[in-house]
Design a protein around this motif. Structure first.
Motif, PDB file in Angstrom:
ATOM      1  N   THR A   1      -1.071  38.216 176.404  1.00 33.85           N
ATOM      2  CA  THR A   1       0.186  38.054 176.278  1.00 33.85           C
ATOM      3  C   THR A   1       1.011  37.825 177.033  1.00 33.85           C
ATOM      4  O   THR A   1       2.416  37.522 176.693  1.00 33.85           O
TER       5      THR A   1
ATOM      6  N   TYR B   1      -5.549  35.196 168.700  1.00 38.53           N
ATOM      7  CA  TYR B   1      -5.962  36.403 168.926  1.00 38.53           C
ATOM      8  C   TYR B   1      -6.933  36.412 168.002  1.00 38.53           C
ATOM      9  O   TYR B   1      -7.463  36.351 167.101  1.00 38.53           O
TER      10      TYR B   1
ATOM     11  N   TRP C   1       3.429  36.259 172.516  1.00 40.26           N
ATOM     12  CA  TRP C   1       3.977  36.175 171.055  1.00 40.26           C
ATOM     13  C   TRP C   1       5.801  35.852 171.319  1.00 40.26           C
ATOM     14  O   TRP C   1       5.109  35.271 169.218  1.00 40.26           O
TER      15      TRP C   1
ATOM     16  N   SER D   1       1.027  31.900 167.197  1.00 39.67           N
ATOM     17  CA  SER D   1      -0.606  32.283 167.266  1.00 39.67           C
ATOM     18  C   SER D   1      -0.676  32.319 166.239  1.00 39.67           C
ATOM     19  O   SER D   1      -0.434  31.775 164.732  1.00 39.67           O
ATOM     20  N   TRP D   2      -2.105  32.716 166.193  1.00 39.09           N
ATOM     21  CA  TRP D   2      -3.076  32.728 165.053  1.00 39.09           C
ATOM     22  C   TRP D   2      -4.394  33.816 165.559  1.00 39.09           C
ATOM     23  O   TRP D   2      -3.881  34.445 166.220  1.00 39.09           O
ATOM     24  N   ALA D   3      -4.394  34.197 164.094  1.00 38.38           N
ATOM     25  CA  ALA D   3      -5.549  35.757 164.437  1.00 38.38           C
ATOM     26  C   ALA D   3      -6.520  35.713 163.762  1.00 38.38           C
ATOM     27  O   ALA D   3      -6.165  34.634 162.476  1.00 38.38           O
TER      28      ALA D   3
ATOM     29  N   TYR E   1      -0.685  41.668 164.944  1.00 43.00           N
ATOM     30  CA  TYR E   1      -0.735  40.537 163.361  1.00 43.00           C
ATOM     31  C   TYR E   1       0.272  39.948 162.447  1.00 43.00           C
ATOM     32  O   TYR E   1       0.909  39.376 162.780  1.00 43.00           O
TER      33      TYR E   1
ATOM     34  N   SER F   1       1.655  35.996 163.402  1.00 44.07           N
ATOM     35  CA  SER F   1       0.982  34.941 163.326  1.00 44.07           C
ATOM     36  C   SER F   1      -0.117  35.009 162.193  1.00 44.07           C
ATOM     37  O   SER F   1      -0.148  35.492 161.600  1.00 44.07           O
ATOM     38  N   HIS F   2      -0.182  33.555 162.059  1.00 42.67           N
ATOM     39  CA  HIS F   2      -1.293  33.044 160.767  1.00 42.67           C
ATOM     40  C   HIS F   2      -2.858  33.286 161.109  1.00 42.67           C
ATOM     41  O   HIS F   2      -3.124  33.573 161.833  1.00 42.67           O
ATOM     42  N   THR F   3      -2.947  34.897 159.966  1.00 45.29           N
ATOM     43  CA  THR F   3      -4.207  35.250 160.667  1.00 45.29           C
ATOM     44  C   THR F   3      -4.842  35.078 158.696  1.00 45.29           C
ATOM     45  O   THR F   3      -4.545  35.074 157.501  1.00 45.29           O
TER      46      THR F   3
END
Length: 264
Positions: free
Chosen positions: A99, A112, A194, A199-201, A219, A224-226
């Motif tokens: 971060t 993440y 972020w 971001s992805w998580a 997230y 974030s795409h989680t």
């Protein structure tokens, strides 16, 4: 003659334009993996092997865990070595590191993995107290040396950090811990990558080191795409390397596509 001069001018200008193209518009082949507290980069080996077979250039950061500033500097040092766009991935405390370090110009996107994602002025220790984990509620699980370094009680390590890993491996990791300076968990961040980078998580559904609810909150805030891996422990990157690698690969490819689309 005028046409010839025009063609010559274009011939000179086009290579210059190509050189001036932003790194974000190039092929994303670099991935940098950042480990969390009490462990080292060797835990990334299963994910590393999958990513390298897919053709990625993968590098692990071995942060010293002596201070947050030292750990961020270690990450930036590796990012400086990357040629072109880079995907920056962090596990656990490594999430705080990416971060802060993720504002580096080589970084195109973040991933993440069961990780912290504080905002500017926040620190993971304070946020963890607001949404305590099983670790936080386990008396005596975190030990501290006289000079201020922390480690996870080796007796508690297998059942808290890695309950879904082979017991022998978890025991080995409990005995090969990298002691982390207590201050790494309480140093406020001065940057939050972020906010400006996609971001992805991954939420580890059975995480006992970081409360999964805290991961979800991080997230969602970061947009974030989680995904969530049900039943996965904090060691999700080791116990579920295929699923973790799939998210990293998706992030790399989508970040590259989005960058190229933005260029157009």
């Amino acid at each position: 003659m005028k046409k010839l001069k025009t063609y010559l001018a274009l011939a000179v200008a086009l290579p210059l334009v190509a050189l001036a193209a932003p790194a974000s518009a190039e092929t994303l082949k670099n991935i940098v993996l950042v480990h969390g507290a009490w462990v080292d980069g060797s835990g990334w080996k299963p994910v590393y092997e999958i990513l390298t077979k897919e053709g990625f250039n993968v590098t692990m950061v071995q942060e010293p865990e002596t201070s947050f500033a030292d750990d961020v500097a270690a990450a930036k040092r590796v990012l400086d070595m990357q040629e072109g766009p880079t995907l920056l991935v962090g596990h656990s405390y490594g999430g705080s590191i990416i971060t802060e370090a993720g504002v580096h110009p080589n970084v195109s996107a973040l991933v993440y993995v069961a990780a912290h994602a504080p905002d500017v002025g926040e620190d993971e220790g304070t946020l963890g107290k607001k949404t305590p984990s099983v670790l936080a509620k386990t008396e005596g699980a975190i030990k501290k040396t006289p000079d201020g370094y922390t480690y996870l009680n080796p007796v508690e390590f297998p059942k808290l950090f890695a309950p879904d890993m082979p017991h022998e491996q978890a025991v080995f990791e409990s005995r090969s811990q990298v002691l982390a300076a207590a201050e790494v968990f309480t140093t406020p961040l001065t940057a939050a990558a972020w906010k400006t980078k996609p971001s992805w998580a991954i939420v580890a559904g059975n995480d006992q080191i970081i409360n999964p609810d805290l991961e979800r909150w991080y997230y969602e805030r970061a947009k974030s795409h989680t995904i969530e891996i049900k039943g996965a422990s904090h060691s999700v990157y080791e116990s579920h390397p295929k699923e973790v690698a799939e998210v990293i690969i998706e992030a790399a490819r989508k970040a590259e596509t989005e960058a190229k689309s933005a260029k157009k």
